[in-house]
Design a protein around this motif. Structure first.
Motif, PDB file in Angstrom:
ATOM      1  N   SER A   1       0.302  -1.608   0.143  1.00 53.20           N
ATOM      2  CA  SER A   1      -0.198  -0.312  -0.003  1.00 53.20           C
ATOM      3  C   SER A   1       0.863   0.680  -0.076  1.00 53.20           C
ATOM      4  CB  SER A   1      -1.102  -0.244   1.109  1.00 53.20           C
ATOM      5  OG  SER A   1      -0.095  -0.082   2.734  1.00 53.20           O
ATOM      6  N   SER A   2       0.115   2.268   0.024  1.00 51.42           N
ATOM      7  CA  SER A   2       0.618   3.390  -0.006  1.00 51.42           C
ATOM      8  C   SER A   2       0.113   4.344   0.167  1.00 51.42           C
ATOM      9  CB  SER A   2       1.070   4.437  -1.970  1.00 51.42           C
ATOM     10  OG  SER A   2       2.327   5.600  -1.840  1.00 51.42           O
ATOM     11  N   LYS A   3       0.611   5.850   1.441  1.00 49.69           N
ATOM     12  CA  LYS A   3       0.035   6.725   1.225  1.00 49.69           C
ATOM     13  C   LYS A   3      -0.073   7.941   0.308  1.00 49.69           C
ATOM     14  CE  LYS A   3       0.733   6.167   5.870  1.00 49.69           C
ATOM     15  NZ  LYS A   3      -0.277   4.960   7.250  1.00 49.69           N
ATOM     16  N   GLU A   4       0.527   7.980  -0.708  1.00 54.57           N
ATOM     17  CA  GLU A   4       0.127   8.641  -1.695  1.00 54.57           C
ATOM     18  C   GLU A   4      -0.731   8.836  -2.461  1.00 54.57           C
ATOM     19  OE1 GLU A   4       3.112  10.000  -3.317  1.00 54.57           O
ATOM     20  OE2 GLU A   4       4.436   9.423  -1.604  1.00 54.57           O
ATOM     21  N   ARG A   5      -1.362   9.995  -3.120  1.00 52.70           N
ATOM     22  CA  ARG A   5      -2.682   9.917  -3.780  1.00 52.70           C
ATOM     23  C   ARG A   5      -1.944  10.869  -5.469  1.00 52.70           C
ATOM     24  NH1 ARG A   5      -4.288   6.980  -1.564  1.00 52.70           N
ATOM     25  NH2 ARG A   5      -5.267   7.221   0.809  1.00 52.70           N
ATOM     26  N   GLY A   6      -2.826  10.352  -6.368  1.00 53.47           N
ATOM     27  CA  GLY A   6      -2.778  10.982  -7.327  1.00 53.47           C
ATOM     28  C   GLY A   6      -2.252   9.696  -7.688  1.00 53.47           C
ATOM     29  N   ASN A   7      -1.141  10.192  -8.604  1.00 56.94           N
ATOM     30  CA  ASN A   7       0.315   9.164  -8.622  1.00 56.94           C
ATOM     31  C   ASN A   7       0.680   8.041  -7.951  1.00 56.94           C
ATOM     32  OD1 ASN A   7      -1.398  10.357 -11.160  1.00 56.94           O
ATOM     33  ND2 ASN A   7       0.995  11.690 -11.987  1.00 56.94           N
ATOM     34  N   PHE A   8       0.756   6.695  -8.098  1.00 56.11           N
ATOM     35  CA  PHE A   8       1.780   5.883  -7.518  1.00 56.11           C
ATOM     36  C   PHE A   8       1.713   4.789  -7.886  1.00 56.11           C
ATOM     37  CE2 PHE A   8      -2.251   6.082  -5.020  1.00 56.11           C
ATOM     38  CZ  PHE A   8      -3.026   4.764  -5.079  1.00 56.11           C
ATOM     39  N   THR A   9       2.650   3.764  -7.143  1.00 60.44           N
ATOM     40  CA  THR A   9       2.591   2.556  -8.304  1.00 60.44           C
ATOM     41  C   THR A   9       3.148   1.762  -6.332  1.00 60.44           C
ATOM     42  OG1 THR A   9       3.539   3.484  -9.345  1.00 60.44           O
ATOM     43  CG2 THR A   9       4.649   0.972  -8.883  1.00 60.44           C
ATOM     44  N   VAL A  10       2.072   0.034  -6.096  1.00 58.93           N
ATOM     45  CA  VAL A  10       2.289  -0.464  -5.723  1.00 58.93           C
ATOM     46  C   VAL A  10       2.152  -2.185  -5.867  1.00 58.93           C
ATOM     47  CG1 VAL A  10       1.024   0.822  -3.683  1.00 58.93           C
ATOM     48  CG2 VAL A  10      -0.380  -0.643  -5.479  1.00 58.93           C
ATOM     49  N   TRP A  11       2.694  -2.898  -5.704  1.00 55.97           N
ATOM     50  CA  TRP A  11       3.113  -4.420  -5.830  1.00 55.97           C
ATOM     51  C   TRP A  11       3.182  -5.325  -4.855  1.00 55.97           C
ATOM     52  CZ3 TRP A  11       7.078  -7.309  -3.844  1.00 55.97           C
ATOM     53  CH2 TRP A  11       8.229  -7.390  -3.802  1.00 55.97           C
ATOM     54  N   ARG A  12       2.585  -6.371  -4.701  1.00 55.07           N
ATOM     55  CA  ARG A  12       2.017  -7.627  -4.170  1.00 55.07           C
ATOM     56  C   ARG A  12       2.385  -8.470  -4.396  1.00 55.07           C
ATOM     57  NH1 ARG A  12      -2.675 -10.182  -3.343  1.00 55.07           N
ATOM     58  NH2 ARG A  12      -4.090  -9.195  -5.212  1.00 55.07           N
ATOM     59  N   GLU A  13       3.434  -9.926  -3.537  1.00 59.54           N
ATOM     60  CA  GLU A  13       2.924 -11.195  -3.990  1.00 59.54           C
ATOM     61  C   GLU A  13       2.020 -11.351  -3.450  1.00 59.54           C
ATOM     62  OE1 GLU A  13       5.110 -10.890  -0.044  1.00 59.54           O
ATOM     63  OE2 GLU A  13       4.880  -9.524  -2.140  1.00 59.54           O
ATOM     64  N   TYR A  14       1.337 -12.301  -4.010  1.00 55.18           N
ATOM     65  CA  TYR A  14       0.211 -13.011  -3.867  1.00 55.18           C
ATOM     66  C   TYR A  14      -0.075 -14.415  -4.469  1.00 55.18           C
ATOM     67  CZ  TYR A  14      -1.474 -13.390  -9.179  1.00 55.18           C
ATOM     68  OH  TYR A  14      -1.158 -13.342 -10.473  1.00 55.18           O
ATOM     69  N   GLU A  15       0.800 -14.913  -5.155  1.00 52.82           N
ATOM     70  CA  GLU A  15       0.592 -17.022  -4.707  1.00 52.82           C
ATOM     71  C   GLU A  15       2.169 -17.851  -5.129  1.00 52.82           C
ATOM     72  OE1 GLU A  15      -1.490 -20.164  -7.770  1.00 52.82           O
ATOM     73  OE2 GLU A  15      -2.197 -17.884  -7.716  1.00 52.82           O
ATOM     74  N   ARG A  16       2.385 -18.251  -4.604  1.00 53.40           N
ATOM     75  CA  ARG A  16       3.896 -18.957  -4.323  1.00 53.40           C
ATOM     76  C   ARG A  16       3.517 -20.249  -5.689  1.00 53.40           C
ATOM     77  NH1 ARG A  16       8.796 -19.390  -5.178  1.00 53.40           N
ATOM     78  NH2 ARG A  16       9.853 -20.592  -3.129  1.00 53.40           N
ATOM     79  N   MET A  17       3.960 -19.475  -6.526  1.00 53.44           N
ATOM     80  CA  MET A  17       4.257 -20.903  -8.006  1.00 53.44           C
ATOM     81  C   MET A  17       4.441 -22.367  -7.504  1.00 53.44           C
ATOM     82  SD  MET A  17       4.000 -18.692 -11.237  1.00 53.44           S
ATOM     83  CE  MET A  17       5.310 -18.495 -11.274  1.00 53.44           C
ATOM     84  N   ASN A  18       4.247 -23.641  -8.109  1.00 52.33           N
ATOM     85  CA  ASN A  18       5.136 -24.915  -6.496  1.00 52.33           C
ATOM     86  C   ASN A  18       5.902 -25.672  -8.692  1.00 52.33           C
ATOM     87  OD1 ASN A  18       4.263 -24.351  -4.204  1.00 52.33           O
ATOM     88  ND2 ASN A  18       2.459 -25.538  -5.107  1.00 52.33           N
ATOM     89  N   ALA A  19       6.638 -25.462  -7.838  1.00 51.73           N
ATOM     90  CA  ALA A  19       7.473 -26.504  -9.319  1.00 51.73           C
ATOM     91  C   ALA A  19       8.767 -27.276  -8.566  1.00 51.73           C
ATOM     92  CB  ALA A  19       8.513 -25.009 -10.157  1.00 51.73           C
ATOM     93  N   PHE A  20       8.664 -27.570  -8.062  1.00 50.39           N
ATOM     94  CA  PHE A  20       9.306 -28.881  -7.184  1.00 50.39           C
ATOM     95  C   PHE A  20      10.672 -29.799  -8.178  1.00 50.39           C
ATOM     96  CE2 PHE A  20       6.261 -28.547  -4.662  1.00 50.39           C
ATOM     97  CZ  PHE A  20       6.662 -28.131  -3.294  1.00 50.39           C
ATOM     98  N   ALA A  21      11.541 -29.773  -7.983  1.00 48.62           N
ATOM     99  CA  ALA A  21      12.858 -30.063  -8.269  1.00 48.62           C
ATOM    100  C   ALA A  21      14.049 -29.954  -7.146  1.00 48.62           C
ATOM    101  CB  ALA A  21      13.724 -29.899  -9.044  1.00 48.62           C
ATOM    102  N   ASP A  22      14.230 -32.292  -7.528  1.00 50.60           N
ATOM    103  CA  ASP A  22      15.200 -31.771  -6.459  1.00 50.60           C
ATOM    104  C   ASP A  22      14.762 -32.102  -4.637  1.00 50.60           C
ATOM    105  OD1 ASP A  22      17.392 -32.583  -7.800  1.00 50.60           O
ATOM    106  OD2 ASP A  22      18.277 -31.079  -8.242  1.00 50.60           O
TER     107      ASP A  22
END
Length: 102
Positions: free
Chosen positions: A21-42
């Protein structure tokens, strides 16, 4: 690519980008991870993350949205889909980057 490495890519395009989240108003960018992808090896999960980046702007030709697009475009271990949405009530343009980070 780790989430910290992803963040480093993102902040090259927008040094003010915030996690969740951001407290900015107007122009702003937020990012979040939302899922772990499973790919098993070793016997270990070698998978990556699904990450969403949202750029909110009032500018039709937003330089930061273009910079995010360019930063993601050159990464071999990030696949993404770029969508654009507009809210006529608030006049906010939302650039959504839905990423798979490996």
């Amino acid at each position: 690519m780790t989430l910290d490495e992803f963040k480093a890519v993102l902040v090259t395009a927008d040094p003010k980008a915030k996690h969740y989240s951001s407290k900015e108003r107007g122009n702003f960018t937020v990012w979040r991870e939302y899922e772990r992808m499973n790919a098993f090896a070793d016997g270990k999960n070698q998978g990556g993350w699904k990450v969403q980046v949202d750029r909110y702007t009032t500018e039709e030709n937003d330089a930061v949205a273009e910079a995010i697009l360019a930063a993601l475009d050159v990464q071999d271990c990030i696949a993404y889909q770029h969508l654009v949405d507009y809210d006529p009530e608030t006049e906010i343009i939302r650039h959504l980057f839905d990423c798979e980070v490996w």
